[in-house]
Design a protein around this motif. Structure first.
Motif, short mmCIF file in Angstrom:
data_model
loop_
_atom_site.label_atom_id
_atom_site.label_comp_id
_atom_site.label_asym_id
_atom_site.label_seq_id
_atom_site.Cartn_x
_atom_site.Cartn_y
_atom_site.Cartn_z
N ASP A 206 -9.52 12.12 -15.72
CA ASP A 206 -8.55 11.41 -16.57
C ASP A 206 -7.18 11.36 -15.91
OD1 ASP A 206 -7.82 10.21 -19.21
OD2 ASP A 206 -6.48 11.95 -19.25
N CYS A 207 -6.77 12.44 -15.25
CA CYS A 207 -5.48 12.46 -14.56
C CYS A 207 -5.45 11.41 -13.44
CB CYS A 207 -5.20 13.85 -13.98
SG CYS A 207 -4.84 15.11 -15.22
N TYR A 208 -6.54 11.33 -12.70
CA TYR A 208 -6.60 10.33 -11.62
C TYR A 208 -6.59 8.91 -12.19
CZ TYR A 208 -7.10 12.94 -7.28
OH TYR A 208 -6.85 13.71 -6.16
N VAL A 209 -7.36 8.67 -13.25
CA VAL A 209 -7.41 7.33 -13.84
C VAL A 209 -6.02 6.91 -14.32
CG1 VAL A 209 -8.31 5.97 -15.76
CG2 VAL A 209 -9.85 7.42 -14.42
N GLN A 210 -5.32 7.83 -14.98
CA GLN A 210 -3.96 7.52 -15.43
C GLN A 210 -3.03 7.24 -14.26
OE1 GLN A 210 -2.13 9.83 -18.66
NE2 GLN A 210 -4.08 10.91 -18.89
N SER A 211 -3.19 8.01 -13.17
CA SER A 211 -2.32 7.80 -12.00
C SER A 211 -2.58 6.44 -11.35
CB SER A 211 -2.53 8.92 -10.98
OG SER A 211 -3.78 8.81 -10.31
N PHE A 212 -3.85 5.98 -11.37
CA PHE A 212 -4.15 4.66 -10.83
C PHE A 212 -3.46 3.58 -11.64
CE2 PHE A 212 -8.28 6.63 -9.23
CZ PHE A 212 -7.79 6.78 -7.95
N ARG A 213 -3.40 3.76 -12.95
CA ARG A 213 -2.74 2.76 -13.79
C ARG A 213 -1.25 2.69 -13.46
NH1 ARG A 213 -4.02 4.33 -19.70
NH2 ARG A 213 -3.10 2.28 -20.15
N TRP A 214 -0.65 3.82 -13.14
CA TRP A 214 0.74 3.81 -12.67
C TRP A 214 0.84 3.08 -11.33
CZ3 TRP A 214 5.23 5.05 -15.02
CH2 TRP A 214 5.17 5.78 -16.22
N GLY A 215 -0.14 3.34 -10.47
CA GLY A 215 -0.15 2.65 -9.18
C GLY A 215 -0.29 1.15 -9.33
N TYR A 216 -1.11 0.69 -10.31
CA TYR A 216 -1.26 -0.74 -10.55
C TYR A 216 0.06 -1.38 -10.99
CZ TYR A 216 -6.25 0.48 -10.83
OH TYR A 216 -7.51 0.96 -10.59
N GLY A 217 0.97 -0.59 -11.49
CA GLY A 217 2.25 -1.12 -11.95
C GLY A 217 3.05 -1.75 -10.82
N ILE B 95 0.83 -1.21 0.00
CA ILE B 95 0.00 0.00 0.00
C ILE B 95 0.86 1.26 0.00
CG2 ILE B 95 -1.64 1.34 1.37
CD1 ILE B 95 -2.93 -1.25 2.24
N ALA B 96 1.93 1.25 0.81
CA ALA B 96 2.77 2.44 0.92
C ALA B 96 3.43 2.79 -0.40
CB ALA B 96 3.83 2.22 2.01
N ILE B 97 4.01 1.79 -1.08
CA ILE B 97 4.72 2.05 -2.34
C ILE B 97 3.74 2.41 -3.45
CG2 ILE B 97 6.21 1.07 -4.11
CD1 ILE B 97 7.52 -0.63 -1.97
N ALA B 98 2.67 1.62 -3.59
CA ALA B 98 1.71 1.88 -4.66
C ALA B 98 1.05 3.24 -4.50
CB ALA B 98 0.65 0.78 -4.69
N SER B 99 0.67 3.60 -3.27
CA SER B 99 0.03 4.89 -3.06
C SER B 99 0.99 6.05 -3.26
CB SER B 99 -0.59 4.96 -1.65
OG SER B 99 0.41 4.86 -0.66
N SER B 100 2.26 5.86 -2.88
CA SER B 100 3.25 6.92 -3.11
C SER B 100 3.44 7.18 -4.59
CB SER B 100 4.59 6.52 -2.48
OG SER B 100 4.51 6.45 -1.08
N VAL B 101 3.48 6.11 -5.39
CA VAL B 101 3.61 6.26 -6.84
C VAL B 101 2.37 6.95 -7.41
CG1 VAL B 101 3.68 4.99 -9.03
CG2 VAL B 101 5.15 4.30 -7.14
N GLN B 102 1.20 6.53 -6.97
CA GLN B 102 -0.04 7.12 -7.49
C GLN B 102 -0.16 8.59 -7.12
OE1 GLN B 102 -3.08 7.89 -5.46
NE2 GLN B 102 -4.02 8.72 -7.33
N VAL B 103 0.14 8.93 -5.88
CA VAL B 103 0.04 10.32 -5.43
C VAL B 103 1.03 11.20 -6.19
CG1 VAL B 103 0.45 11.88 -3.48
CG2 VAL B 103 -0.87 9.79 -3.14
N GLY B 104 2.24 10.71 -6.36
CA GLY B 104 3.24 11.48 -7.10
C GLY B 104 2.83 11.70 -8.54
N MET B 105 2.28 10.66 -9.18
CA MET B 105 1.89 10.78 -10.58
C MET B 105 0.67 11.68 -10.75
SD MET B 105 4.00 9.37 -12.53
CE MET B 105 2.98 9.71 -13.96
N VAL B 106 -0.32 11.59 -9.84
CA VAL B 106 -1.51 12.41 -10.02
C VAL B 106 -1.18 13.88 -9.84
CG1 VAL B 106 -2.41 12.45 -7.63
CG2 VAL B 106 -3.99 12.48 -9.58
#
Length: 506
Positions: free
Chosen positions: A472-483, A420-431
């Motif tokens: 759209d920005c949030y949806v794209q950031s979630f896809r980065w988080g799924y990575g 959760i910590a890593i995925a959310s950090s990536v998503q927050v940074g990307m969004v």
């Protein structure tokens, strides 16, 4: 053996029950910012004492330790129910965590004590089903009680169930231990066998590490001095623990040599990676549907059910297959591959207009994890059995079973928090990066950015076309988080290839 599943159900239900009532509890005490500690305090307490619990069950027996665990959990539940302040309720959660450290662990140990290894996966699959049902029921039960008679009853109401569990376990569950165990009737002699120094060092190291992971990317930046200091402190304490266990401990609470054994560390790593991957996905699912489809909190929450369904079916299937065939390596590989494919599909297909049919695409990931929770435990126990036979020339349960199993259960929250910590950090940074770029041409971009990056409820109030851009920005950031889950499950797949498969005891 089903008589000891009451505690497994209660502890599993409690985890989601708290998530459903956290805002209500914290708001009543006007301390919304401290609400997350209702879960964090419980988790840290449970993980810190699991290794010691495993060793105590070797010395005093599973039944005694399990009964004490039930009593502590019940006491903590009552304290949570009557606590006059939020710190008092959090203290109750700490006591609940102490009790929970034995509840799932000892049940798993009882299964390995009483059941031939070939059948362990089968019985473990039932335990996984009970845990899944508990997690599924906890949220609705907690929400219903909070809306009707008050959140305090969601805690206090657990005490009668635990009292019943204490009576059943005490009178009907054998007081098994790992063999061989030298019986020591003298109380002082038994106390001397407890590694208090090692337990304290390990508990402190675990608390600092998990505490840092819980805060990183959520409450504090990943490179905050508090985070870095906690991680450094955890490393120092961990090193001190290893030195003490290797050179001074009479009976190590957790022998460090286990962590350099391929048959131990591989199942540990696979479980941590796959659980981190799934919870990284589950963490995003409600938020994804609330933002992309403007769904209510309740409806968005139901989108997690396919993953839970997959866990249940996968656990049953994996346990039955292993008990019938005795094969667990190929089962583990298949489970890891399913997780990897499922998370890859989410990246490709979840683009903002996701219907219920597409929501079912998370079922394979849940199914794969359910399989691997059974198969990796078998890989761990069979490896210990093999080591015992090589060293002692006889079949039977290893004296390290309790320590190794406690380490297995520590990996679960470790993977969960890390994922959760890593995925959310990536998503927050990307969004934040995507919003800065996407809103640059709009009037009042700075105010819009601040509003939607701190309160997602504001997104639905935006006018077109700004809302479309933000969504759209949030949806794209979630896809980065799924990575991150995709990478974790891919690594787990590679590790599963290195599992060594041994014949299972019948």
């Amino acid at each position: 053996m089903l008589i000891d599943e009451i505690g497994v159900f209660v502890s599993s239900a409690d985890s989601t029950l708290v998530l459903a009532t956290t805002d209500t509890i914290a708001s009543e005490f006007h301390s919304l910012g401290l609400g997350s500690w209702l879960s964090t305090a419980y988790l840290l307490s449970m993980c810190a004492f699991q290794p010691l619990t495993g060793k105590l069950s070797d010395i005093y027996g599973r039944r005694i330790v399990l009964v004490v665990g039930y009593a502590l959990f019940g006491l903590g539940s009552i304290l949570c129910g009557v606590g006059p302040t939020l710190p008092a309720v959090i203290l109750g959660r700490v006591i609940q965590g102490l009790g929970a450290s034995s509840m799932t662990l000892c049940v798993s140990l009882v299964i390995t004590d009483l059941v031939p290894l070939l059948q362990v996966a089968f019985w473990r699959s039932y335990m996984n089903v009970v845990m899944t049902i508990g997690r599924s029921a906890g949220g609705p039960i907690g929400g219903l009680l909070a809306d009707s008679i008050g959140w305090r009853w969601s805690f206090a109401g657990q005490a009668p169930l635990l009292f019943i569990a204490i009576i059943i376990v005490y009178f009907f569950l054998p007081n098994t231990k790992s063999a061989p165990i030298v019986e020591t009737q003298d109380r002082k002699g038994r106390l001397k066998r407890i590694d208090f120094v090692g337990s304290l060092l390990l508990a402190a190291a675990i608390v600092l590490l998990l505490g840092a992971l819980s805060l990183a990317g959520q409450s504090l930046p990943p490179l905050d001095p508090i985070i870095l200091g906690s991680v450094a402190g955890s490393v120092v304490l961990g090193a001190g623990f290893v030195v003490w266990e290797v050179r001074f401990a009479r009976e190590p609470v957790f022998p460090p040599r286990l962590l350099v054994q391929r048959d131990i560390i591989t199942p540990y790593a696979i479980v941590a990676l796959l659980l981190g991957a799934q919870y990284g996905i589950i963490f995003f699912i409600p938020l994804y549907f609330r933002i992309s489809l403007n769904e209510s909190v309740a409806l968005a929450g139901t989108r997690m059910f396919p993953a839970v369904l997959g866990n249940t079916l996968g656990g049953l299937f994996g346990g039955l297959l292993i008990s019938r065939t005795g094969l667990y390596k190929r089962v583990t590989i298949a489970g890891c591959v399913l997780c990897t494919l499922s998370y890859g599909i989410l990246i490709l297909r979840w683009r903002g207009e996701t219907g219920w049919l597409e929501t079912m695409e998370i079922v394979p990931g849940g199914f794969g994890l359910g399989i691997c929770l059974s198969s990796t435990f078998i890989a761990l126990t069979s490896g210990l059995d093999k080591k015992k036979k090589e060293h002692e020339g006889v079949n039977g349960q290893s004296k390290d079973m309790a320590s190794a199993t406690s380490g297995f259960f520590v990996m679960i929250p470790l993977g969960l928090i890390l994922g959760i910590a890593i995925a959310s950090s990536v998503q927050v940074g990307m969004v934040r990066s995507l919003l800065e770029e996407g809103l640059s041409g709009f009037e009042g971009a700075a105010e819009i950015f601040e509003a939607v990056s701190t309160d997602t409820n504001r997104i639905a109030l935006l006018e077109e076309p700004v809302r479309v851009v933000v969504v759209d920005c949030y949806v794209q950031s979630f896809r980065w988080g799924y990575g991150i889950p995709l990478a974790a499950s891919a690594i787990a797949t590679l590790l599963s290839l290195s599992i060594r498969e041994y014949p299972l005891r019948k």
